[in-house]
Structures are given as structure tokens and as C-alpha cells.
Enzyme design. Sequence first.
Site, PDB file in Angstrom:
ATOM      1  N   GLU A 156      -0.096   2.634   0.764  1.00 49.01           N
ATOM      2  CA  GLU A 156       0.657   1.505   0.241  1.00 49.01           C
ATOM      3  C   GLU A 156       0.118   0.195   0.811  1.00 49.01           C
ATOM      4  OE1 GLU A 156       3.077   3.221   3.733  1.00 49.01           O
ATOM      5  OE2 GLU A 156       1.960   4.001   2.027  1.00 49.01           O
ATOM      6  N   ASP A 200       1.332  -4.717   2.994  1.00 50.92           N
ATOM      7  CA  ASP A 200       1.818  -3.339   3.141  1.00 50.92           C
ATOM      8  C   ASP A 200       3.275  -3.286   2.679  1.00 50.92           C
ATOM      9  OD1 ASP A 200       3.211  -1.127   5.014  1.00 50.92           O
ATOM     10  OD2 ASP A 200       1.122  -0.603   4.693  1.00 50.92           O
TER      11      ASP A 200
END
Length: 540
Positions: A461, A418
Amino acid sequence: MAPAAAQTGVAGAPLDICVLRDTGTMRAVDLIAHPERFDCSTPQHKLGSGDFWAISENIGERSSEEAPLNIRFASLWQEGLTTHILYGDGGIRAISTDGRGVAPFLQLGAVVEQRLPLAEAPVVRILWKVRGAANVRGVLIGARLSAAEQSQRANLKMAALYSGFAGLCVALIMYNLALWRSLRYPFQLKYCLMVACLLGYAFSSSGALAWTFPDIANNDRLRVNYLLLAATGGTALFFAKSFFEERVFAGWLGRYTDVVAALMVAMGVMFVVTAPFSVRVADTAFTLVFVGLATVVGPTLWRAWRLRSNYLWLYAIGWGAPILTAILRTMANLHLIPWNFWLDNSTIFAMVAEALMSGLAIAYRIKLLREERDEAIANEVMARRLADTDPLTGLLNRRAFLNQAIGRPGEQILLIADLDHFKGVNDTLGHDGGDEVLRLFARLLRTNAPASALIARIGGEEFAILAHGAEPVEPEALLARLRALRMPFDVKVTASIGACRGPLTSEVEWKTLYRGADAALFDAKAAGRDRARNSARQAA
């Protein structure tokens, strides 16, 4: 008739110039004090070639250290030039050229610029001794005073114009060469050759050639300029002939086009060879042959319209500007209209239009030639892409990832990565910049994971990497490469990674494996980000 006595030489304003043929015994100190001896009424080009004196109107401006003045004028065919400046205190300063002529004084746009020596007294007038003037356009034309900041602005504008054109040409050449490697259409190579000649012509006509090769004489630069202009015209005709359908140039028109193109190239070579001996004759012959370019366009448009060519409108638009500027410049060369700087540099604008429209025409033709097959391929590729991949990064989407991941034999290693503070990245770079960051990170994952690994974007993301236990992906290595990866505007981007090991033969085991990796990711975030953590226990 003498130059005007009024002091009108304001910086930036054009100067009236009067001329006098040199007899061989004249002295600058005598002539500069007697401007009434100069001819201000006869057009300069009617005086023939030879050595001349040229004198400006009264100036009355001071060239000081705080406000230095330059004198700018057009670059013409001359063997040499000496500039004499008369000051209000009676002093005379001189600036002489060497064997290179005015080449060392050229600015962008092929404008000659000479810095007037600084003095306490104002400049009264300027006198030029011009040696070996061809006087095709004039002895000395386009003269104007220029303050230092005006000269800088003019150079910046011309630099932007020519560098933009150069970048456009390079991009078009590279793009079409890349297309040619796949498609192999002959007109693409001829287009690249035409654009390369355009680029070369702009390089020589801008004065950049003299900057790149400081030892070149200005007359030699002009010879190269004529040669490249002729090559541009000839290659443009060859490109047009190969671009249209064969029926458009069938018969006499095709033969006539070949003759005109060959004549243009031959005339460019002839100018290079003969100009040192008789530049006026060579220039007139070149101008008349250049008119032949326009005589090809009319019949081509007529036949293309009569045969309902698919490319008529693009050809008409693309060649409209070059033909118009060619006509105007020919009229100026024949002294039917007056010379001016922007007309002399109008070719660059016409070349931009021609290069862009010709590039568009190529794209349009390729579209027509390949439309049906490309549409079928595009539809198939799009269907697969929408079904299996994330459109932004090209990685697997979550659905495709799970379809391929669940059921893989043996122990698996799942990494959940992430990007840290990605909202701040978006706020700094904007969404387009944020998208580019995601694409770069996706590329990093692809290049650093084994071929058997599955890589997916499973959230905004958030990314997943699934590898066999025997081919592990080192999280710390990924993080190190991400820190070294150059991002847009050099923004620093880091990530946190959670890892978990275990079998993945069913959806239940996927959920267990994912929870372990997600918990490890949470630990990495809590520990300060930009680090990796392994799950405390393997997935059962």
C-alpha cells in the site's frame, strides 16, 4: 350449472368462474343471489364478444383490517368493469372502473388487483359486470383471492424479474453501442435495436407503462404491447439476417425473411389501428403472422448446418427458448392449451435467454473476426504491462520507476505515500474491496500530479511520486482529496506522506532521497497519521 356451493375460496387458491351474457336489463342484486343462472361448462371464449356477467364460486373468507383480501385476475381487452362483492350479512359493495378500464388496478405482471372492502361479515361471492369484452382469451380468467402479504410478495418477485431484465437490456445496449463505435459492425446496431424493442415490450407487458402514464387506458396499453411485440419479432429477424454469414441468407431465404419481418411490423401497426373496431379478427391475424417467425428459424438452422456456419450452435440455443414460448403462447391463443399466468409471462424468460445468447453470439463473432490481430496486440500489451506496470493499479512498478527516475536532471521532490491502517480496510472490505481502494488511490495520484511526474506502486500500500522541483506536488492537497474521495461502502481511508528534496542522478542519491522521505513518513505515522511531513534536511 351453478358455481360450486362449497366454501373453497382460500386466499391464494384459484376461483372457478361462471359467465352469463348480459341482456341489458339484468341487475347485479338479482344475479348475485342466483348463481344457478350462470354457465359454468361452456368455454368462455366460445361465447363471442360483448357484455357479460361473471360470478365466482362461494368464498367464505373475511376481509378485515388485520387480514385484508384482494381479488386478482388477468388483464384482458375490456371497455369497463364493475366488481360487486356480496357479504354474508346481505350487503353488496361495488368497485367500478372509469374510462381507463382496469389500468389503475394493474400490478406488475399486468395482473389486475382490487382490494375487497373491509367488513365484519365474510365475503360470499363476487360478481363482475364486464362491458365490451373482446373475449379472445376469455371474459374473466385467472381469478384468485390474495392476502395482502401474498400480493406484496408477488409484486416483489415480479419487480425483481422485470428490473433485472431491464438492467440487463440497458447494459447490453450500452456495451454493444460502445463496441460499435470502435468496430462499426452493422449487426451490432440491429442487435441494440432488437434489445431496445425487447425492453419496450417488457415495459408495456409488465404493466409498468400504466404506472408511468396513469391516464392511459388499459386497451391502449395492450395496443402498444402488441406493436412492441411485433417490432421485437421483426428486429430479431433483421438481426439474425445480418449476424450470419451472407451465404446463409442468400437467395430465397433472405427474401422470405425480409417479407416475414416486414409483415410482423405491419401487423403490429394494423393491430393498433384496427383493434378498437374488431379486436378478435386483429388478434387472430396477429397470431397467424407471428407463427411466421417460427417458419424462418427451421430453414435458417438447416442452411446454417449445411454450410457449416460458425454461429449455428449459438443461434440454436439462443432462439430455442423464444421459439418454444412463441409456440406455446400461440397454442394458448388458439385455445389448444389452457391459459395460465406464467405462460402469459413466459416471454420475459425467453427474452432473457435470447438477449444473453445473442450478446454472447456477438462477442463470439467479434472474437472470430478479430482473433489474430487481437492476439498479437494483447501479447504486446501484456508484455509491456508485465515489464513496466503494476497490474492492479496500472502505475509503474518499482523496477520501471527506478529506471526512469534515476538520472533525471535538476532538483527532485520524492513523496512516499502509505495508506493508513490498510490491513483494517482489507479486513472490512475483503481483498477485492481493498484492491478497489488501491485503484482509486492510484487514480487520485494520477489526476493530481503534473504530467511530468513519475508515479509508482512500490509496495503493498506504498506509493511513490517523483516530481521536478519546479513542479511540486502538494502533499496536503493530496490528503484533502483522499479524505473527500468516496470509497467502497463509504469506508474512510486516509494516508500518511513523507517528502524529501534533492538531486537524483545516481543510485546512491536515490537511496539518500528515499531514506529522507521514508524517515519523514515515519514521523507522519508517529504524529497520528493522516498528515504529511517533510524531511528535516534535504538529501545531499
